[in-house]
Design a protein around this motif. Structure first.
Motif, PDB file in Angstrom:
ATOM      1  N   UNK A  17       0.792  -1.216   0.000  1.00  0.00           N
ATOM      2  CA  UNK A  17       0.000   0.000   0.000  1.00  0.00           C
ATOM      3  C   UNK A  17       0.827   1.270   0.000  1.00  0.00           C
ATOM      4  N   UNK A  18       2.113   1.185  -0.334  1.00  0.00           N
ATOM      5  CA  UNK A  18       2.929   2.391  -0.373  1.00  0.00           C
ATOM      6  C   UNK A  18       2.950   3.088   0.973  1.00  0.00           C
ATOM      7  N   UNK A  19       2.780   4.400   0.967  1.00  0.00           N
ATOM      8  CA  UNK A  19       2.815   5.175   2.201  1.00  0.00           C
ATOM      9  C   UNK A  19       1.691   4.791   3.161  1.00  0.00           C
ATOM     10  N   UNK A  20       0.661   4.141   2.635  1.00  0.00           N
ATOM     11  CA  UNK A  20      -0.436   3.702   3.497  1.00  0.00           C
ATOM     12  C   UNK A  20       0.019   2.648   4.510  1.00  0.00           C
ATOM     13  N   UNK A  21       1.189   2.056   4.279  1.00  0.00           N
ATOM     14  CA  UNK A  21       1.704   1.059   5.211  1.00  0.00           C
ATOM     15  C   UNK A  21       1.889   1.584   6.619  1.00  0.00           C
ATOM     16  N   UNK A  22       1.893   2.897   6.791  1.00  0.00           N
ATOM     17  CA  UNK A  22       2.005   3.477   8.133  1.00  0.00           C
ATOM     18  C   UNK A  22       0.830   3.070   9.007  1.00  0.00           C
ATOM     19  N   UNK A  23      -0.329   2.833   8.398  1.00  0.00           N
ATOM     20  CA  UNK A  23      -1.501   2.394   9.173  1.00  0.00           C
ATOM     21  C   UNK A  23      -1.212   1.081   9.880  1.00  0.00           C
ATOM     22  N   UNK A  24      -0.507   0.172   9.209  1.00  0.00           N
ATOM     23  CA  UNK A  24      -0.167  -1.112   9.815  1.00  0.00           C
ATOM     24  C   UNK A  24       0.676  -0.921  11.064  1.00  0.00           C
ATOM     25  N   UNK A  25       1.552   0.057  11.043  1.00  0.00           N
ATOM     26  CA  UNK A  25       2.424   0.316  12.195  1.00  0.00           C
ATOM     27  C   UNK A  25       1.586   0.727  13.404  1.00  0.00           C
ATOM     28  N   UNK A  26       0.543   1.511  13.180  1.00  0.00           N
ATOM     29  CA  UNK A  26      -0.324   1.912  14.288  1.00  0.00           C
ATOM     30  C   UNK A  26      -1.022   0.726  14.926  1.00  0.00           C
ATOM     31  N   UNK A  27      -1.493  -0.218  14.105  1.00  0.00           N
ATOM     32  CA  UNK A  27      -2.134  -1.423  14.641  1.00  0.00           C
ATOM     33  C   UNK A  27      -1.125  -2.250  15.432  1.00  0.00           C
ATOM     34  N   UNK A 307      -9.849 -15.884  10.749  1.00  0.00           N
ATOM     35  CA  UNK A 307      -9.314 -14.665  10.160  1.00  0.00           C
ATOM     36  C   UNK A 307      -9.838 -13.442  10.890  1.00  0.00           C
ATOM     37  N   UNK A 308      -8.940 -12.520  11.178  1.00  0.00           N
ATOM     38  CA  UNK A 308      -9.310 -11.218  11.724  1.00  0.00           C
ATOM     39  C   UNK A 308      -8.766 -10.155  10.791  1.00  0.00           C
ATOM     40  N   UNK A 309      -9.645  -9.281  10.348  1.00  0.00           N
ATOM     41  CA  UNK A 309      -9.274  -8.232   9.403  1.00  0.00           C
ATOM     42  C   UNK A 309      -9.449  -6.864  10.044  1.00  0.00           C
ATOM     43  N   UNK A 310      -8.394  -6.072  10.007  1.00  0.00           N
ATOM     44  CA  UNK A 310      -8.459  -4.693  10.483  1.00  0.00           C
ATOM     45  C   UNK A 310      -8.133  -3.776   9.310  1.00  0.00           C
ATOM     46  N   UNK A 311      -9.032  -2.862   9.011  1.00  0.00           N
ATOM     47  CA  UNK A 311      -8.830  -1.896   7.930  1.00  0.00           C
ATOM     48  C   UNK A 311      -9.126  -0.502   8.465  1.00  0.00           C
ATOM     49  N   UNK A 312      -8.660   0.532   7.794  1.00  0.00           N
ATOM     50  CA  UNK A 312      -8.874   1.902   8.294  1.00  0.00           C
ATOM     51  C   UNK A 312     -10.360   2.256   8.393  1.00  0.00           C
ATOM     52  N   UNK A 313     -10.692   2.990   9.440  1.00  0.00           N
ATOM     53  CA  UNK A 313     -12.068   3.452   9.616  1.00  0.00           C
ATOM     54  C   UNK A 313     -12.312   4.777   8.908  1.00  0.00           C
ATOM     55  N   UNK A 314     -11.271   5.346   8.317  1.00  0.00           N
ATOM     56  CA  UNK A 314     -11.379   6.628   7.609  1.00  0.00           C
ATOM     57  C   UNK A 314     -10.822   6.471   6.206  1.00  0.00           C
ATOM     58  N   UNK A 315     -11.225   7.350   5.320  1.00  0.00           N
ATOM     59  CA  UNK A 315     -10.763   7.328   3.935  1.00  0.00           C
ATOM     60  C   UNK A 315      -9.366   7.950   3.871  1.00  0.00           C
ATOM     61  N   UNK A 316      -8.370   7.145   3.523  1.00  0.00           N
ATOM     62  CA  UNK A 316      -6.991   7.628   3.511  1.00  0.00           C
ATOM     63  C   UNK A 316      -6.757   8.643   2.400  1.00  0.00           C
ATOM     64  N   UNK A 317      -7.597   8.651   1.385  1.00  0.00           N
ATOM     65  CA  UNK A 317      -7.474   9.656   0.329  1.00  0.00           C
ATOM     66  C   UNK A 317      -7.758  11.045   0.871  1.00  0.00           C
ATOM     67  N   UNK A 318      -8.749  11.142   1.744  1.00  0.00           N
ATOM     68  CA  UNK A 318      -9.095  12.433   2.348  1.00  0.00           C
ATOM     69  C   UNK A 318      -7.956  12.924   3.231  1.00  0.00           C
ATOM     70  N   UNK A 319      -7.376  12.001   3.998  1.00  0.00           N
ATOM     71  CA  UNK A 319      -6.249  12.372   4.855  1.00  0.00           C
ATOM     72  C   UNK A 319      -5.074  12.835   4.009  1.00  0.00           C
ATOM     73  N   UNK A 320      -4.797  12.124   2.923  1.00  0.00           N
ATOM     74  CA  UNK A 320      -3.684  12.496   2.050  1.00  0.00           C
ATOM     75  C   UNK A 320      -3.882  13.888   1.470  1.00  0.00           C
ATOM     76  N   UNK A 321      -5.097  14.205   1.098  1.00  0.00           N
ATOM     77  CA  UNK A 321      -5.356  15.518   0.495  1.00  0.00           C
ATOM     78  C   UNK A 321      -5.037  16.655   1.465  1.00  0.00           C
ATOM     79  N   UNK A 322      -5.291  16.428   2.749  1.00  0.00           N
ATOM     80  CA  UNK A 322      -5.010  17.453   3.757  1.00  0.00           C
ATOM     81  C   UNK A 322      -3.514  17.736   3.860  1.00  0.00           C
ATOM     82  N   UNK A 323      -2.694  16.755   3.536  1.00  0.00           N
ATOM     83  CA  UNK A 323      -1.235  16.906   3.675  1.00  0.00           C
ATOM     84  C   UNK A 323      -0.549  17.084   2.333  1.00  0.00           C
TER      85      UNK A 323
END
Length: 406
Positions: A17-27, A307-323
């Protein structure tokens, strides 16, 4: 505290997921805090692809102290800048643009065809300084880790190859367009797995060029299953809900290059995961529909996979646009040149925005999302009884057709 008191083989699956991999670090940060201090790596098997492969090898190389490994990941991801991943200086970007233009105009004559859009040699240097690959075998020898796998796609063979390092009990596997190959993991395997097509250059391994593992990985959960996992903790990097269908009365603008590129990356990194989850859920239903004492023949050879699946509860595209403005000017200019100014292009931006303000927000989001399901997460990680599938309600609803009737 024994992280797996029931001898359950729990695997951690980290898609790309490119830069989105940071989400995995939070989990992972949340898991590290939920487990006692000094706990060794709680995942006997770790499987990663693309950016997930980066997180995978760091965890595997520091398996003796799980919390220290996660802290190292948070330090790196939380202080990222694009120039640590790919070259962003004006001269390099100008040369790259001129090279592409000349190659297209002249058909590759005199100048040769460019290898990629961006030069990720800074990332190779960063990983070379920070990842100690020999420690992976030490972890396996001491029993802190059973197996680790990094997946890449072969351009010559057109198949997905999972390079794995494991204890002697494991053997190679071969299926249509995908294989598992025992290897001594090194920097080339990692760089190959994260070589996003067209964006980063492919890597030569044993005479064949390899690129991002997500390209041929139609079954991203299978490497961990082949290595013996009984349950899979999967940390995705996309909210799986689809966008609304466009209004026929208001046609959309013609898709730009960056919109198409973002769409392709999104498909590469995540669509196979959801299809594979459906497949496992269906197999679980078949197994559970037959009483244990009556399972014979082919069903007897199958095993259910929790199986346990954890995915973001927010749209990462919106977060990216802010930055967005955190991107180096040369990269902003490049994205603008291929249509990256419109908000619809935020999908591509969310993959390429290796800047600390963005990655830190994703780490915080992953941490919060994991803590919302802390009790279920700790049960899953420590081998307690868990449901066959634990996932956000909307994913479970989509898979309800495969669940046995209550």
């Amino acid at each position: 505290m024994d992280p797996q008191p029931k001898q359950v083989k729990t695997a951690l699956v980290l898609p790309g997921g490119g830069a989105r991999g940071a989400f995995q670090v939070g989990v992972l940060k949340a898991i590290a805090e939920l487990l006692p201090k000094g706990t060794i790596n709680p995942f006997g098997i770790i499987s990663g692809t693309s950016a997930g492969a980066l997180n995978t090898v760091v965890l595997a190389s520091r398996a003796r102290r799980f919390r220290v490994a996660v802290a190292e990941l948070e330090r790196v991801w939380g202080n990222f800048h694009c120039n640590q991943v790919y070259r962003t200086d004006h001269l390099t970007m100008l040369r790259s643009s001129l090279h592409w233009f000349s190659a297209i105009l002249l058909g590759g004559l005199f100048v040769g065809m460019p290898k990629s859009l961006l030069d990720n040699s800074p990332l190779r240097a960063l990983l070379s300084r920070n990842v100690r690959f020999p420690r992976i075998q030490d972890a396996i020898n001491h029993g802190w880790l059973e197996a680790v796998t990094v997946t890449a796609a072969g351009y010559g063979s057109a198949r997905s190859t999972s390079f794995y390092q494991a204890s002697s009990q494991h053997a190679d596997w071969s299926r249509t367009r995908r294989i598992g190959r025992r290897s001594q993991l090194n920097l080339d395997h990692l760089m190959a797995s994260i070589a996003v097509p067209m964006i980063f250059p492919p890597v030569l391994i044993d005479g064949e060029y390899f690129g991002d593992g997500a390209m041929r990985q139609a079954t991203p959960l299978s490497p961990a299953v082949h290595l013996g996992a009984d349950r899979l903790l999967v940390i995705g990097v996309r909210d799986e809900t689809a966008d609304k269908a466009p209004d026929p009365e208001r046609p959309q603008a013609y898709p730009s290059y960056s919109q198409i590129a973002g769409y392709m990356l999104d498909t590469l990194f995540m669509d196979g995961l959801y299809s594979d989850l459906e497949r496992i859920t269906r197999i679980n239903q078949i197994i559970d529909s037959v009483a244990p004492e009556k399972r014979t023949g082919s069903i007897a050879r199958l095993r259910p996979i929790d199986t346990m699946l954890i995915v973001p509860s927010a749209d990462l595209r919106v977060i990216a646009h802010r930055h967005r403005q955190e991107l180096p000017f040369a990269i902003r200019a490049l994205l603008r040149g291929v249509g990256g100014k419109n908000p619809s292009e935020n999908r591509l931006l969310s993959f390429l925005l290796f800047e600390q303000t963005y990655t830190r927000e994703l780490i915080d989001l992953g941490y919060r999302d994991a803590m919302k399901v802390a009790s279920q997460l700790i049960d899953f990680t420590t081998g307690a009884d868990v449901p066959r599938l634990f996932a956000p309600s909307w994913i479970q609803r989509d898979l309800s057709a495969f669940h046995p009737a209550e």
